[in-house]
Design a protein around this motif. Structure first.
Motif, PDB file in Angstrom:
ATOM      1  N   LEU A 179      45.503  36.606  28.045  1.00 51.84           N
ATOM      2  CA  LEU A 179      44.512  37.585  28.492  1.00 51.84           C
ATOM      3  C   LEU A 179      44.352  37.571  30.004  1.00 51.84           C
ATOM      4  O   LEU A 179      44.308  38.624  30.648  1.00 51.84           O
ATOM      5  N   GLY A 180      44.246  36.390  30.609  1.00 49.98           N
ATOM      6  CA  GLY A 180      44.041  36.287  32.044  1.00 49.98           C
ATOM      7  C   GLY A 180      42.626  36.655  32.462  1.00 49.98           C
ATOM      8  O   GLY A 180      41.752  36.935  31.628  1.00 49.98           O
ATOM      9  N   CYS A 181      42.403  36.698  33.758  1.00 49.32           N
ATOM     10  CA  CYS A 181      41.050  36.973  34.269  1.00 49.32           C
ATOM     11  C   CYS A 181      40.818  38.446  34.585  1.00 49.32           C
ATOM     12  O   CYS A 181      39.676  38.903  34.660  1.00 49.32           O
ATOM     13  N   GLU A 182      41.894  39.221  34.759  1.00 48.86           N
ATOM     14  CA  GLU A 182      41.741  40.588  35.237  1.00 48.86           C
ATOM     15  C   GLU A 182      40.911  41.466  34.300  1.00 48.86           C
ATOM     16  O   GLU A 182      40.028  42.215  34.775  1.00 48.86           O
ATOM     17  N   PRO A 183      41.103  41.436  32.966  1.00 48.65           N
ATOM     18  CA  PRO A 183      40.257  42.279  32.115  1.00 48.65           C
ATOM     19  C   PRO A 183      38.772  41.952  32.239  1.00 48.65           C
ATOM     20  O   PRO A 183      37.932  42.864  32.172  1.00 48.65           O
ATOM     21  N   LEU A 184      38.430  40.674  32.428  1.00 46.46           N
ATOM     22  CA  LEU A 184      37.012  40.323  32.594  1.00 46.46           C
ATOM     23  C   LEU A 184      36.473  40.865  33.911  1.00 46.46           C
ATOM     24  O   LEU A 184      35.352  41.386  33.977  1.00 46.46           O
ATOM     25  N   ARG A 185      37.274  40.759  34.978  1.00 50.46           N
ATOM     26  CA  ARG A 185      36.840  41.278  36.279  1.00 50.46           C
ATOM     27  C   ARG A 185      36.647  42.788  36.222  1.00 50.46           C
ATOM     28  O   ARG A 185      35.650  43.327  36.726  1.00 50.46           O
TER      29      ARG A 185
ATOM     30  N   LEU B 152      33.192  23.591  35.239  1.00 55.86           N
ATOM     31  CA  LEU B 152      34.031  24.539  34.502  1.00 55.86           C
ATOM     32  C   LEU B 152      35.327  23.851  34.088  1.00 55.86           C
ATOM     33  O   LEU B 152      36.006  23.244  34.910  1.00 55.86           O
ATOM     34  N   VAL B 153      35.686  23.963  32.807  1.00 54.62           N
ATOM     35  CA  VAL B 153      36.723  23.097  32.243  1.00 54.62           C
ATOM     36  C   VAL B 153      38.137  23.620  32.440  1.00 54.62           C
ATOM     37  O   VAL B 153      39.096  22.851  32.257  1.00 54.62           O
ATOM     38  N   SER B 154      38.321  24.877  32.788  1.00 51.94           N
ATOM     39  CA  SER B 154      39.672  25.429  32.869  1.00 51.94           C
ATOM     40  C   SER B 154      40.501  24.679  33.903  1.00 51.94           C
ATOM     41  O   SER B 154      40.058  24.435  35.028  1.00 51.94           O
ATOM     42  N   LYS B 155      41.731  24.367  33.520  1.00 49.72           N
ATOM     43  CA  LYS B 155      42.598  23.561  34.381  1.00 49.72           C
ATOM     44  C   LYS B 155      43.474  24.402  35.299  1.00 49.72           C
ATOM     45  O   LYS B 155      44.183  23.864  36.145  1.00 49.72           O
ATOM     46  N   THR B 156      43.441  25.720  35.133  1.00 50.97           N
ATOM     47  CA  THR B 156      44.236  26.619  35.972  1.00 50.97           C
ATOM     48  C   THR B 156      43.316  27.561  36.741  1.00 50.97           C
ATOM     49  O   THR B 156      42.230  27.904  36.260  1.00 50.97           O
TER      50      THR B 156
ATOM     51  N   GLN C  69      38.554  33.491  35.051  1.00 43.95           N
ATOM     52  CA  GLN C  69      38.182  34.108  33.782  1.00 43.95           C
ATOM     53  C   GLN C  69      36.816  33.617  33.313  1.00 43.95           C
ATOM     54  O   GLN C  69      35.963  34.400  32.881  1.00 43.95           O
ATOM     55  N   GLN C  70      36.584  32.305  33.402  1.00 44.02           N
ATOM     56  CA  GLN C  70      35.288  31.747  33.016  1.00 44.02           C
ATOM     57  C   GLN C  70      34.150  32.290  33.874  1.00 44.02           C
ATOM     58  O   GLN C  70      33.063  32.605  33.368  1.00 44.02           O
TER      59      GLN C  70
ATOM     60  N   TRP D  54      33.962  35.172  35.619  1.00 42.50           N
ATOM     61  CA  TRP D  54      33.645  36.570  35.312  1.00 42.50           C
ATOM     62  C   TRP D  54      32.929  36.665  33.969  1.00 42.50           C
ATOM     63  O   TRP D  54      32.023  37.503  33.795  1.00 42.50           O
ATOM     64  N   ALA D  55      33.299  35.799  33.018  1.00 45.92           N
ATOM     65  CA  ALA D  55      32.608  35.795  31.728  1.00 45.92           C
ATOM     66  C   ALA D  55      31.142  35.403  31.892  1.00 45.92           C
ATOM     67  O   ALA D  55      30.257  35.998  31.261  1.00 45.92           O
ATOM     68  N   HIS D  56      30.864  34.409  32.742  1.00 43.96           N
ATOM     69  CA  HIS D  56      29.471  34.024  32.981  1.00 43.96           C
ATOM     70  C   HIS D  56      28.691  35.182  33.604  1.00 43.96           C
ATOM     71  O   HIS D  56      27.532  35.431  33.234  1.00 43.96           O
ATOM     72  N   LEU D  57      29.294  35.897  34.529  1.00 38.92           N
ATOM     73  CA  LEU D  57      28.617  37.036  35.139  1.00 38.92           C
ATOM     74  C   LEU D  57      28.375  38.143  34.110  1.00 38.92           C
ATOM     75  O   LEU D  57      27.316  38.783  34.110  1.00 38.92           O
ATOM     76  N   LEU D  58      29.331  38.366  33.214  1.00 40.37           N
ATOM     77  CA  LEU D  58      29.173  39.386  32.186  1.00 40.37           C
ATOM     78  C   LEU D  58      28.069  39.026  31.197  1.00 40.37           C
ATOM     79  O   LEU D  58      27.265  39.881  30.793  1.00 40.37           O
ATOM     80  N   VAL D  59      28.030  37.764  30.763  1.00 38.91           N
ATOM     81  CA  VAL D  59      26.986  37.346  29.821  1.00 38.91           C
ATOM     82  C   VAL D  59      25.617  37.407  30.485  1.00 38.91           C
ATOM     83  O   VAL D  59      24.634  37.864  29.884  1.00 38.91           O
ATOM     84  N   HIS D  60      25.523  36.965  31.744  1.00 42.59           N
ATOM     85  CA  HIS D  60      24.254  37.051  32.461  1.00 42.59           C
ATOM     86  C   HIS D  60      23.797  38.500  32.537  1.00 42.59           C
ATOM     87  O   HIS D  60      22.614  38.806  32.326  1.00 42.59           O
TER      88      HIS D  60
END
Length: 387
Positions: free
Chosen positions: A91-97, A325-329, A335-336, A338-344
């Motif tokens: 999926l990557g981060c772009e769709p969340l952004r 934030l746990v993501s290693k890349t 991605q994480q 942008w997800a936090h901003l979307l949920v907020h």
């Protein structure tokens, strides 16, 4: 509130059709049927932010339990953790952004307490940093803050984030992310794209520089920014309310040939309990002392601190205090975020609508209680979501 909480809240603010269009526009739509289609992975990543810091499989169980109870899962089965890792990578981060950029919009009306002043929508800019997983890839991409008094560096790489926030609703209207080696002023310089006439942008003294001032003012927005203590502001003309007109110059304009006229408001805070009262100076594009008497914008400046509450909501209440934030890349980290901003945004939009229907100040509603309600109801309100 219950009918749009949890996953129902996420699908209410981010409908599946919109998610599908964003995924397709970003080139992430799958070519074959998968156990974890892109739409499901988007909601899964949002679920990780909603239930932070819960582990992968627990979050996925929360997301699908309501569907299971309604008999909508069919032969779909819970995937392995490794499959969820790979799905996030695809999926990557772009769709969340892009989803954030597509849906971010102001919601305050003239009736929203703290939303407007004298017909101007109140906005604030500020920034913060997030600790991310200590991996070579993250350190290379984002950097690691150093300690100025020793060769030691911080325990974790960090991502810098700056936000443009609507003061009355706490909605994040725009955001920029970069490594900690990129300065706040540089990132804030990208936010004027979301500003325009009919707005009043508040900012702290760290941002007062000519390029940034000109960039925001060029949008037609008005500005009310604090001045650093060492900034010299000559008095060109004293106004009836004690404020005065002055000029500010770029650091590169040594001959002072290209000034910008500003109005200076000077005052002291009283009742703070300090032996020496702290003096404040603000500069503004609101030059008319008759229409905007100095006491009013000076009293208004405290609204800038609303952005501190927003950052606390994101980093302490939603993410969890001192959670890394746990993501290693780097792509996973973004991605994480942008997800936090979307949920907020989803939680704050629900709070804004609830406050409007009950004719309340959104500040009277508890962000923590809204978050808890969303988490509790996720298994019983599947909304229109489907694997």
């Amino acid at each position: 509130m219950s009918e749009v909480s949890g996953l129902g809240l996420l699908t209410w603010v981010y409908p599946p059709g919109l998610v599908d269009r964003v995924v397709a526009a970003c080139g992430r739509a799958e070519q074959r049927k998968r156990l974890l289609p892109a739409r499901l992975v988007v909601y899964f990543v949002l679920g990780l932010a909603l239930f932070s810091p819960a582990p992968y499989l627990e979050v996925m169980r929360h997301l699908v339990e309501g569907l299971r109870g309604l008999g909508l899962l069919g032969d779909w089965r819970l995937p392995a953790k490794s499959s969820l890792f790979r799905a996030r990578q695809r999926l990557g981060c772009e769709p969340l952004r892009v989803l954030f950029a597509t849906t971010a919009r102001p919601m305050a009306t003239e009736a929203t307490p703290g939303g407007f002043w004298r017909g101007l929508r109140l906005l604030t800019v500020d920034g913060t940093c997030w600790d991310v997983a200590d991996t070579p890839a993250n350190e290379a991409a984002f950097g690691r803050p150093g300690n100025g008094r020793s060769p030691d560096k911080s325990a974790f790489p960090q991502v810098r984030m700056v936000c443009l926030v609507e003061s009355g609703t706490h909605l994040v209207l725009d955001a920029e992310l970069a490594g900690c080696r990129t300065g706040e002023v540089t990132l804030v310089g990208r936010l004027p794209r979301s500003c325009g006439p009919g707005q009043l942008v508040l900012a702290d003294r760290a941002f007062l520089g000519m390029p940034l001032w000109r960039a925001f003012a060029a949008t037609g927005a008005d500005l009310l920014w604090r001045v650093p203590a060492n900034r010299v502001l000559p008095m060109d003309r004293l106004l009836r309310d004690g404020s005065w007109l002055s000029r500010i110059h770029a650091a590169t304009d040594a001959a002072h040939t290209d000034p910008v006229t500003v109005r200076v408001l000077a005052y002291q805070l009283t009742g703070t309990g300090q032996a020496v009262q702290e003096g404040y100076r603000l500069v503004t594009t609101l030059l008319d002392a008759r229409r905007y008497p100095a006491r009013q914008p000076a009293a208004l400046y405290h609204e800038r601190w609303e952005v501190e509450s927003v950052l606390a909501e994101l980093k302490t209440r939603q993410r969890g205090a001192q959670v890394v934030l746990v993501s290693k890349t780097p792509d996973g980290v973004l991605q994480q975020l942008w997800a936090h901003l979307l949920v907020h945004r989803a939680l704050r939009e629900l709070m804004a609508r609830t406050a409007a229907t009950q004719r309340l100040d959104p500040d009277r509603l508890s962000f923590t209680e809204t978050l808890r309600a969303a988490r509790r109801s996720v298994t019983v309100t599947p909304g229109s979501f489907s694997p």
